[in-house]
Every structure is written in structure tokens, then in C-alpha cells.
Design a protein around this motif. Sequence first.
Motif, PDB file in Angstrom:
ATOM      1  N   ARG A 110      50.384 -35.578  92.245  1.00 31.11           N
ATOM      2  CA  ARG A 110      50.353 -37.040  92.386  1.00 31.11           C
ATOM      3  C   ARG A 110      50.170 -37.709  91.018  1.00 31.11           C
ATOM      4  O   ARG A 110      50.789 -38.725  90.708  1.00 31.11           O
TER       5      ARG A 110
ATOM      6  N   ASN B 250      46.861 -32.978  94.128  1.00 29.51           N
ATOM      7  CA  ASN B 250      46.345 -34.131  93.408  1.00 29.51           C
ATOM      8  C   ASN B 250      46.940 -34.195  92.005  1.00 29.51           C
ATOM      9  O   ASN B 250      47.284 -35.272  91.506  1.00 29.51           O
TER      10      ASN B 250
ATOM     11  N   THR C 110      41.121 -36.498 101.269  1.00 35.23           N
ATOM     12  CA  THR C 110      42.254 -37.403 101.494  1.00 35.23           C
ATOM     13  C   THR C 110      43.130 -36.919 102.639  1.00 35.23           C
ATOM     14  O   THR C 110      43.525 -37.700 103.519  1.00 35.23           O
TER      15      THR C 110
ATOM     16  N   PRO D 126      41.260 -34.011  97.160  1.00 39.30           N
ATOM     17  CA  PRO D 126      42.506 -33.953  97.953  1.00 39.30           C
ATOM     18  C   PRO D 126      42.277 -33.500  99.388  1.00 39.30           C
ATOM     19  O   PRO D 126      42.972 -33.963 100.301  1.00 39.30           O
TER      20      PRO D 126
END
Length: 542
Positions: free
Chosen positions: A525, A522, A61, A58
Motif C-alpha cells: 500500500r 501494508n 485493518t 494490517p
Amino acid sequence: MEAEDWQALAEPPLSQANTTGYGRTQLFIAAITAHAMRDSFNDALHMALRFRLRVRQPSVTLFLEELNGDEALKRKVAEYMLTLDRARLVSQPASLSRWIKDITNDHRTGLLEKRYNEIVAGFYPPNPWLAPTPEAVSKERPVLMPTTAWTSFIGGFLKCRRVDLAEKLWNDARAQGVKPGIEMWTALLDGYGAIRALDETLITWDAMKEARIKPDCMAYRALLSTLFNMRKTDLAMARFKEFEMLAFPKSAEQSQVLQVYNTVLHGLLLARLEEQARDLYQRMKTGGPTPDVVSYNTFMQYYARKGDMKSFASSFQALTDAGLEGDVFTWSTVLSALYKTSRKDGPQLVTNIMRMQKITPNVATYTAILDHAVGEKDESKLKGAFDLLRWMEQQQDPGIWPNEVTYTSFLSGMCRNEWLDPKLRDECKSHILQSMERRNIKPNRVTYHILLKACLQNPRPEGLRQALAYYADMDRHKVEKDYNTWWIILSGLIRRGDWGAAQEIVNQMRRKGFIPTGGLLNLIRIVYNGPRQSGDSRRRPV
């Protein structure tokens, strides 16, 4: 609030980053990005190995979302970061073995296979970084694939019953010029033994000898253990005689030789060949290897299960006469044996025996015994441990009273064990929680984390119910939830596929105003996407 909105709140802008925590991670990714812009993977690799910084996906990202424009560069940085993380992991063999063990215990076969494939990709272009042998280590390939990595993956694949992956690994190693040594052959034997694959075990043994690999003590131990467990006692004893005729060098670890003998003692008693086991024990006393506490424990456990208390006592006396001290296995076995005889003074007798051995028992000693007994998956040992717990509560000496660690250990052991009769579990749990309240021992956040993990490892519905009950108890006892709390419960629910419960946890997190960061984002998500990916039409978090 959507997951994307939480991303914006999760981390400060780059201009606010400092050199600790988040800032250090972002600076590291920035440096890797600079190397990626120059196509200098090898320089990025050496920098990553020097710092050994673990960067979660994450964080990568979020960093890449700050970059504008060049999508090809973003993909390259993402590839670099993934590869460098695998190189970091392989360069720390103990950490890699521990990771494989944890994933294997959770039977996450898909993740285990994925990680293996990502690692062995390091042998090949476009960015080779992995050396298969010490001779192949170079500036371009600075990370050696250690033998422990091969053996850990073999054990993991076979424990997950993926014989095909173990065979693929073996072929991969040979293709890279790795000549499997005794450690890899032993890992195969242990792995096949763990899944009770007798034919594969025997074929492996013959193939190993055909390859002119001389079996060592650990290889014989693995073979003998499988043969005894599969009730091939005659064949096991034939191999043991073969082992005894081998002339091991003086440098051979005597502890490893002793492990072979202890395996045979256990196997003979498993086959109820008590006289042969006693004969072997006498030979060990006179000619070596000298019996250790494991040897005596093996006899004690056999006699306890048989209900032969006279022989049990004799074995314990032999242990004492040998000048050895009992370990937690010894004391939990003694406790279990006394419980089976309906002795109400079992805990006191255990205490008296300890003192005869000049051991001063305290709460730490008793907690270790309880922890071991609860983890043995033996109802008589658990009941004996429960008697010991209640006895501890009744003592006058405060140094023996159960503490938070004692109660937590007992509770977590019960929650983990799905084999346990629910009625007995509820009785023990109710007593413990009432005792903690009566003694004003309030579970803290660490206690709840242990309990949540343990409950979510229980695949049955009551595991989920109990986890959610403990989660609610945290509010009742005014125990503040932190990042780790949310991580533990969300990751556990995702692993179980309990999407509805996971969605409600995300909603509660939002209502409490908790701002998720890093890896927790994460997980959120995954919760958002999980039901859709699995075809679950239940409501998403709002």
C-alpha cells in the motif's frame, strides 16, 4: 492486480481461521471488539497484557473490513488495538529499549517521536493505562513506565539531535511526578556527549548536583568521556581527581569503577599524554582497580596507531603476564598492527600467539575476529582482516577454512560501511564471491537476507545497486524468495525513498504469483501511495 485485490487473496475468510497464526490473531481482535462493544477498555487491557500477542496493523485493518455497519465501533476497536499494542511494548522494557535503539540507528526521528507521544498518552483520559511511578500502579493503571523507557527515549532523541524532544520528555516526566534519578541524568550526559554538546553537558552536570543527585560511577564516566573527546583534558583530570576522592561503598560495582579508570586511560592517550597514562596504569596495578583486557587493549591500540611496535609488544606481554586472554578487539588490533609493519606472516603470528595463550583457534574464532575488524571503520584493520581471510583459505586444516558464515559476515560488514573506498570494497567482494564459488559454498536465503539488509543500510547509490544485484543473484542461484525476502527489500527501498525500484519489485512479486499477507500488504500500500504522497509522478505498479 491492484493492492485491494491482493488483500482479498491475502487471508482466508474468518470461517476458515484456526487457532494458530492468523486464526489466533483474529480471535484476539474479536475478543477486543467484544470488550469495545461494552466500553470495557480495562478488561481488554488486562487480557492483552496476559496474552502479550503482537498484532500488526494490517491484520487489524483486514479484520475491521469484515465488520459491517457501525463505523464508530470500527474506530473504537482500532483505537483500542493501537493503545493495547503500546501497553504491551512498555510492559516489556527490554523489547522497548531494543526497538528504540534500532529506530535511532536508522535515524527515523519522526517514528521515534510518534511512538513516544502514543505511549505518554497512556497517562491521560480517555483510556489511561500507564503508571508514572511504582506507587501509582493499580488495576486501572497496571503498566509502569520504567526508568529504562525514559532513559532510552532520552538517548534516542539526543542521538537524533532532537534536544527539544529530550527537554519535552524531561518536562513530561516531572509533570507526572517522576523525580529523575541518577539513571535519567546519566542518560542526558551520555546523549549530550554523543552529539559533542559540551555546554549542555556541563550545564546538566551542574543542574544534577544542584538537584542533590549524587553522581555515581556511570555519571562520572559519561562526563569524563565527553570532556576528553572535546579536548578539555585539564577539566577532565580535575573531575577525575574529584572522583578518586569519593568514598564509594564496598557494594559499588568494581566493574563500574574500572570503566571510569579505563575512560581516563583512553582520554589521556587520546591527548597523547602517554606518561600520565602509564602512571595511572601503575597506580591501578598497585592500588586498584585491577586493569582488565580493555585497559591493555587501550594501550595496544594507541601504540599500533603510533607505529611503536616495541611498546605494542610490551603491552601485549603485560596482558599475558596478568593472566588475561585477548578478546576479538585484541586480535583485530594485533592483526592491524602487523599489517602496518608489512609483515606477510601476520595471520600466522596471530595464530601462534593465540596458541601461546592456550587458545585453540578455529573458524569460529577467526570469523569473530574478522567480523569485529570489518565493523571498526579502520582501513588498516580491514586490510589486515582480508589478509587473514586469504590465509585461512590456504590452510591444510579444514577446521580453519572459511565457511558460509565467515564470508557472509565479511560481505555484510563491507556493504554496511559507506566510508570504505569503493575500489577496495569491490576487490574484497570480488575475491569473496569467487572463493565461495570455487569452494562450492552457495549463498542460501539467510545469507542473501543479511546482504540485502546491509546494502540497503548504505545510503549511497552503490548500496542500492549492490542490493539489486544480490536480489537478481537469488534467481541466478535458484534461491527461492519468501515473505522475509520481499519484506526486507521493500522496507529498505521505502526507507530510502527509492519508489521506482520498489514499484518494480512489487511488479515482480505479482508476476511470480506470490500472494502477500499481513505486514507485507501494508508495504505494498505504501508503495502504491508513496509516489503520490511525495509528489513523484513516476508510473505506479501495474
